[in-house]
Scaffold this active site. Structure first.
Site, PDB file in Angstrom:
ATOM      1  N   GLY A   1      34.430 -21.455 -15.844  1.00 51.65           N
ATOM      2  CA  GLY A   1      35.890 -22.037 -16.266  1.00 51.65           C
ATOM      3  C   GLY A   1      35.851 -23.369 -16.770  1.00 51.65           C
TER       4      GLY A   1
ATOM      5  N   ASN B   1      42.266 -26.672  -9.715  1.00 52.13           N
ATOM      6  CA  ASN B   1      40.944 -26.205  -8.935  1.00 52.13           C
ATOM      7  C   ASN B   1      41.455 -26.296  -7.426  1.00 52.13           C
ATOM      8  OD1 ASN B   1      38.198 -25.176  -9.013  1.00 52.13           O
ATOM      9  ND2 ASN B   1      38.062 -26.695  -7.457  1.00 52.13           N
TER      10      ASN B   1
ATOM     11  N   THR C   1      39.729 -27.289  -4.727  1.00 58.26           N
ATOM     12  CA  THR C   1      39.511 -28.448  -4.250  1.00 58.26           C
ATOM     13  C   THR C   1      39.885 -29.381  -5.310  1.00 58.26           C
ATOM     14  OG1 THR C   1      37.366 -27.338  -3.362  1.00 58.26           O
ATOM     15  CG2 THR C   1      37.495 -29.983  -3.640  1.00 58.26           C
TER      16      THR C   1
ATOM     17  N   SER D   1      31.206 -12.345 -20.569  1.00 61.17           N
ATOM     18  CA  SER D   1      29.873 -12.321 -20.193  1.00 61.17           C
ATOM     19  C   SER D   1      29.286 -13.531 -21.252  1.00 61.17           C
ATOM     20  CB  SER D   1      29.211 -10.946 -20.657  1.00 61.17           C
ATOM     21  OG  SER D   1      27.863 -11.073 -20.808  1.00 61.17           O
TER      22      SER D   1
ATOM     23  N   LYS E   1      32.879  -4.090 -18.490  1.00 62.74           N
ATOM     24  CA  LYS E   1      32.065  -5.198 -18.209  1.00 62.74           C
ATOM     25  C   LYS E   1      30.976  -4.800 -17.216  1.00 62.74           C
ATOM     26  CE  LYS E   1      30.468  -9.528 -17.800  1.00 62.74           C
ATOM     27  NZ  LYS E   1      30.065  -9.801 -16.291  1.00 62.74           N
TER      28      LYS E   1
ATOM     29  N   HIS F   1      28.328  -3.097 -19.023  1.00 60.25           N
ATOM     30  CA  HIS F   1      27.588  -4.115 -19.582  1.00 60.25           C
ATOM     31  C   HIS F   1      26.589  -4.528 -18.517  1.00 60.25           C
ATOM     32  CE1 HIS F   1      26.703  -8.216 -20.039  1.00 60.25           C
ATOM     33  NE2 HIS F   1      26.794  -8.111 -20.959  1.00 60.25           N
ATOM     34  N   ASN F   2      26.851  -4.795 -17.252  1.00 61.10           N
ATOM     35  CA  ASN F   2      25.993  -5.493 -16.462  1.00 61.10           C
ATOM     36  C   ASN F   2      24.948  -4.667 -16.104  1.00 61.10           C
ATOM     37  OD1 ASN F   2      27.738  -7.644 -16.479  1.00 61.10           O
ATOM     38  ND2 ASN F   2      27.970  -8.281 -14.447  1.00 61.10           N
TER      39      ASN F   2
ATOM     40  N   GLU G   1      22.426  -4.454 -18.628  1.00 57.77           N
ATOM     41  CA  GLU G   1      21.570  -5.664 -18.289  1.00 57.77           C
ATOM     42  C   GLU G   1      20.366  -5.316 -17.131  1.00 57.77           C
ATOM     43  OE1 GLU G   1      23.987  -9.091 -18.256  1.00 57.77           O
ATOM     44  OE2 GLU G   1      22.668  -9.738 -16.410  1.00 57.77           O
ATOM     45  N   TYR G   2      20.863  -4.800 -16.175  1.00 59.52           N
ATOM     46  CA  TYR G   2      19.967  -4.561 -15.110  1.00 59.52           C
ATOM     47  C   TYR G   2      18.966  -3.401 -15.769  1.00 59.52           C
ATOM     48  CZ  TYR G   2      22.335  -5.900 -10.660  1.00 59.52           C
ATOM     49  OH  TYR G   2      22.870  -6.699  -9.889  1.00 59.52           O
TER      50      TYR G   2
ATOM     51  N   HIS H   1      27.396  30.061  -0.979  1.00 57.60           N
ATOM     52  CA  HIS H   1      28.224  29.214  -1.969  1.00 57.60           C
ATOM     53  C   HIS H   1      28.541  29.912  -3.132  1.00 57.60           C
ATOM     54  CE1 HIS H   1      28.236  26.053   0.773  1.00 57.60           C
ATOM     55  NE2 HIS H   1      26.895  25.998   0.851  1.00 57.60           N
TER      56      HIS H   1
HETATM   57  P1  NBP Z   1      32.044 -19.105  -8.624  1.00 56.28           P
HETATM   58  O1  NBP Z   1      32.076 -17.702  -8.815  1.00 56.28           O
HETATM   59  O2  NBP Z   1      31.146 -19.936  -7.885  1.00 56.28           O
HETATM   60  O3  NBP Z   1      33.485 -19.415  -7.856  1.00 56.28           O
HETATM   61  C1  NBP Z   1      33.896 -20.864  -7.816  1.00 56.28           C
HETATM   62  C2  NBP Z   1      35.471 -20.954  -7.961  1.00 56.28           C
HETATM   63  O4  NBP Z   1      35.984 -20.126  -7.097  1.00 56.28           O
HETATM   64  C3  NBP Z   1      35.780 -22.667  -7.561  1.00 56.28           C
HETATM   65  O5  NBP Z   1      37.006 -22.849  -8.394  1.00 56.28           O
HETATM   66  C4  NBP Z   1      36.116 -22.667  -6.268  1.00 56.28           C
HETATM   67  O6  NBP Z   1      36.940 -23.399  -5.651  1.00 56.28           O
HETATM   68  C5  NBP Z   1      36.833 -21.075  -5.858  1.00 56.28           C
HETATM   69  N1  NBP Z   1      36.914 -20.655  -4.779  1.00 56.28           N
HETATM   70  C6  NBP Z   1      35.865 -20.139  -3.990  1.00 56.28           C
HETATM   71 BR1  NBP Z   1      34.028 -20.341  -4.456  1.00 56.28          BR
HETATM   72  N2  NBP Z   1      36.231 -19.684  -2.881  1.00 56.28           N
HETATM   73  C7  NBP Z   1      37.414 -19.716  -2.912  1.00 56.28           C
HETATM   74  C8  NBP Z   1      38.654 -19.167  -1.929  1.00 56.28           C
HETATM   75  N3  NBP Z   1      38.300 -18.813  -0.834  1.00 56.28           N
HETATM   76  N4  NBP Z   1      39.790 -19.355  -2.414  1.00 56.28           N
HETATM   77  C9  NBP Z   1      40.228 -20.030  -3.514  1.00 56.28           C
HETATM   78  N5  NBP Z   1      39.278 -20.441  -4.349  1.00 56.28           N
HETATM   79  C10 NBP Z   1      37.890 -20.174  -4.034  1.00 56.28           C
HETATM   80  O7  NBP Z   1      32.222 -19.840 -10.037  1.00 56.28           O
HETATM   81  P2  NBP Z   1      31.622 -19.115 -11.445  1.00 56.28           P
HETATM   82  O8  NBP Z   1      30.129 -19.019 -11.463  1.00 56.28           O
HETATM   83  O9  NBP Z   1      32.210 -20.108 -12.495  1.00 56.28           O
HETATM   84  O10 NBP Z   1      32.194 -17.807 -11.684  1.00 56.28           O
HETATM   85  C11 NBP Z   1      33.753 -17.542 -11.885  1.00 56.28           C
HETATM   86  C12 NBP Z   1      33.769 -16.130 -12.076  1.00 56.28           C
HETATM   87  O11 NBP Z   1      33.409 -15.577 -13.046  1.00 56.28           O
HETATM   88  C13 NBP Z   1      33.083 -15.518 -10.796  1.00 56.28           C
HETATM   89  O12 NBP Z   1      34.016 -14.041 -10.580  1.00 56.28           O
HETATM   90  C14 NBP Z   1      31.891 -14.779 -11.369  1.00 56.28           C
HETATM   91  O13 NBP Z   1      31.579 -13.604 -11.109  1.00 56.28           O
HETATM   92  C15 NBP Z   1      32.397 -14.713 -12.881  1.00 56.28           C
HETATM   93  N6  NBP Z   1      31.006 -14.609 -13.654  1.00 56.28           N
HETATM   94  C16 NBP Z   1      30.178 -15.792 -13.719  1.00 56.28           C
HETATM   95  C17 NBP Z   1      29.164 -16.034 -14.556  1.00 56.28           C
HETATM   96  C18 NBP Z   1      28.093 -17.002 -14.480  1.00 56.28           C
HETATM   97  O14 NBP Z   1      27.131 -16.920 -15.059  1.00 56.28           O
HETATM   98  N7  NBP Z   1      28.246 -17.990 -13.285  1.00 56.28           N
HETATM   99  C19 NBP Z   1      29.001 -15.158 -15.640  1.00 56.28           C
HETATM  100  C20 NBP Z   1      30.090 -14.242 -15.892  1.00 56.28           C
HETATM  101  C21 NBP Z   1      31.161 -13.983 -14.924  1.00 56.28           C
HETATM  102  P3  NBP Z   1      36.532 -24.735  -4.914  1.00 56.28           P
HETATM  103  O15 NBP Z   1      35.813 -25.618  -6.007  1.00 56.28           O
HETATM  104  O16 NBP Z   1      37.610 -25.262  -4.326  1.00 56.28           O
HETATM  105  O17 NBP Z   1      35.180 -24.399  -4.067  1.00 56.28           O
END
Ligand code: NBP
Length: 484
Positions: free
Chosen positions: A16, A34, A36, A130, A185, A188-189, A192-193, A453
């Site tokens: 984000g 967010n 938090t 991605s 997507k 795609h993943n 990637e695997y 069958h």
């Molecule tokens: P995360 O997947 O680690 O999620 C973090 C966010 O989710 C924070 O804003 C956190 O809030 C919130 N959150 C969580 Br954890 N539990 C929650 C709950 N029970 N209720 C409400 N909010 C909650 O973050 P990310 O790695 O940036 O990935 C975001 C999305 O993008 C995911 O779906 C991920 O699979 C996808 N994605 C990630 C990547 C990568 O490389 N990281 C790549 C492509 C796609 P908080 O701050 O209050 O804990």
């Protein structure tokens, strides 16, 4: 006048934060929130300082700061948090407003959420994003699907932040209705695997059979990256091979051989099983990760079960050329199988997928980006109704050219006890695919023998089913429950 935002974002984590910085750099004002809340202030006073961001301390504040139709994008942990946020946002939005989920959501969830949000008079977009952290900041590949009426309102933002190829073509276009974007997507993943697994198998052949050092492998991968295999994953593999730990030894040798995963490869395999598509290479890649995770049992087994000791006495350079061909041939199979899955899903879920367009979306910004995807785009440009990539003339010729070396690599791996599940299963798939006859006649006979069958006959029209009383003891009653 109070400042308004073009789009709102919930979820200031890795993805984000970087994605909103990307949006802001393209001239958009973004409101951020967010769970938090202190992370909002940290961001506004940190990486977002002096930029066009509006920090919101509640969903109400976030929604109130948005221009109409309001666009609220979530980049939060996939699963329940997405449903929870949808429920929290919905009551603050008006008909025509748009909720966007940019996380790695499971496509059936996106199908369900699209229906739910649309039933409330709002629009829903589930988009694959991605490219990880760096992609999000500088230009990801984006695969949006959902409510088609939402696309004109998000198109400019999405396409301006997406990666660009061929002098400005964005790696982002509308994929299709409800869960289509997240399905693409997911595939795609899965791909990637598969790409990672076949590179890993080539690495093991180089290391264990050819006895190559990390520096030597660095040279080979660097060279491969200038040829047919030119891709992000080959490029980073070359860099990984060259990376040294503090003591000067290769970092790669210090890393535990136990693979992690977040489950998207497993979803791709499950979708293939559900849709009856032979997605063997990706399936083997997922299983290979599972096997790697059984580290302690493997260590125990390695002391108990003997096998051949890898030995190589041939021409090393010739084997490396064969290995490149094996990777190239298997990669063609992997994408052919992935596209086969996309086509089956399109039929099942009523999506109008643009297959060349999907290749284009994957050409930049994402982990599987490669020169190879340009050839897939060309294949679908030449024949938009292409039923299978291996039936395209370019790919047909390439697998024919690759197969001799590929067979030698598979044979060497098998004879020397080096596991190469994806390279070998891809070759078996090729041989199965190009076989007019497979031993399924025996299988049908067995099924008819033990379970009545029924079977079709080669000397009768298709669709007519026959049963033989093989033992003379069974009756003439046939089973209908388990046909097909
Ligand atoms: P995360 O997947 O680690 O999620 C973090 C966010 O989710 C924070 O804003 C956190 O809030 C919130 N959150 C969580 Br954890 N539990 C929650 C709950 N029970 N209720 C409400 N909010 C909650 O973050 P990310 O790695 O940036 O990935 C975001 C999305 O993008 C995911 O779906 C991920 O699979 C996808 N994605 C990630 C990547 C990568 O490389 N990281 C790549 C492509 C796609 P908080 O701050 O209050 O804990």
């Amino acid at each position: 006048m109070t400042k308004t935002a073009d789009i709102g974002l919930i979820g200031l984590a890795v993805m984000g934060e970087n994605l909103v910085l990307n949006m802001e750099s393209k001239g958009y004002t973004v409101a951020v929130y967010n769970r938090t809340v202190e992370k909002v202030d940290n961001f506004i006073n940190g990486r977002g300082a002096g930029k066009n961001f509006i920090g919101a301390h509640s969903i109400e504040e976030l929604v109130a700061s948005l221009e109409r139709p309001r666009k609220v994008m979530m980049l939060v942990k996939a699963g329940q948090p997405v449903d929870d946020f949808i429920d929290q946002i919905i009551s603050h939005l008006e008909p025509g407003d748009i909720i966007i989920d940019g996380g790695n959501s499971y496509f059936p969830d996106t199908i369900r959420r699209t229906q739910y949000v649309e039933s409330k008079g709002l629009l829903y977009v589930g988009t694959g994003v991605s490219g990880g952290e760096i992609g999000a900041l500088h230009g990801p590949s984006m695969m949006p699907g959902g409510s088609a009426q939402a696309w004109p309102f998000v198109k400019d933002i999405f396409q301006s932040i997406a990666a660009k190829v061929d002098n400005g073509v964005p790696c982002c276009d509308w994929v299709g209705s409800d869960g289509a974007g997240h399905f693409v997507k997911m595939v795609h993943n899965g791909i990637e695997y598969g790409d990672m697994q076949i590179i890993g198998e080539a690495y093991q052949v180089m290391k264990d059979l050819l006895g190559m050092s990390a520096d030597e492998m660095h040279e080979v991968f660097t060279k491969w990256n200038t040829e047919e295999l030119d891709s992000y994953l080959i490029e980073i593999t070359a860099e990984i091979m060259a990376y040294k730990d503090e003591d000067g030894s290769p970092m790669i040798d210090k890393i535990l051989d136990k693979a992690g995963q977040k489950g998207t490869g497993k979803w791709t395999g499950s979708a293939a099983l559900e849709l009856g598509v032979p997605l063997t290479l990706i399936g083997e890649s997922v299983f290979a990760r599972f096997l790697s995770a059984q580290k302690d049992m493997r260590v125990e087994a390695s002391k108990l079960i003997s096998g051949p000791k890898p030995e190589f006495s041939g021409d090393k350079q010739a084997m490396l050329n064969d290995l490149k061909m094996a990777l190239y041939g298997a990669k063609i199979i992997s994408y052919a199988q992935g596209y086969n899955l996309l086509m089956a899903a399109a039929k099942e879920y009523g999506w109008q997928l643009d297959y060349g367009g999907i290749a284009l979306m994957w050409r930049g910004g994402c982990i599987i980006r490669s020169a190879f995807l340009g050839d897939i785009k060309k294949a679908f440009d030449t024949n938009p109704a292409l039923a299978h990539l291996l039936l395209d003339n370019f790919f047909k010729q390439k697998v024919e050219l690759a197969q001799d070396g590929w067979r030698r690599v598979c044979a060497a791996a098998l004879l020397n006890g080096i596991p190469a599940p994806s390279l070998t299963s891809a070759l078996c798939y090729l041989d199965g695919f190009r076989s007019a006859w497979l031993p399924a006649n025996l299988l049908q006979a067995q099924r008819d023998y033990f379970g009545a069958h029924t079977y079709e006959r080669i000397d009768k029209p298709r669709g007519q089913f026959f049963h033989t009383n093989w033992t003379g003891e069974g009756g003439n009653t046939v089973s209908t429950a388990y046909n097909n």
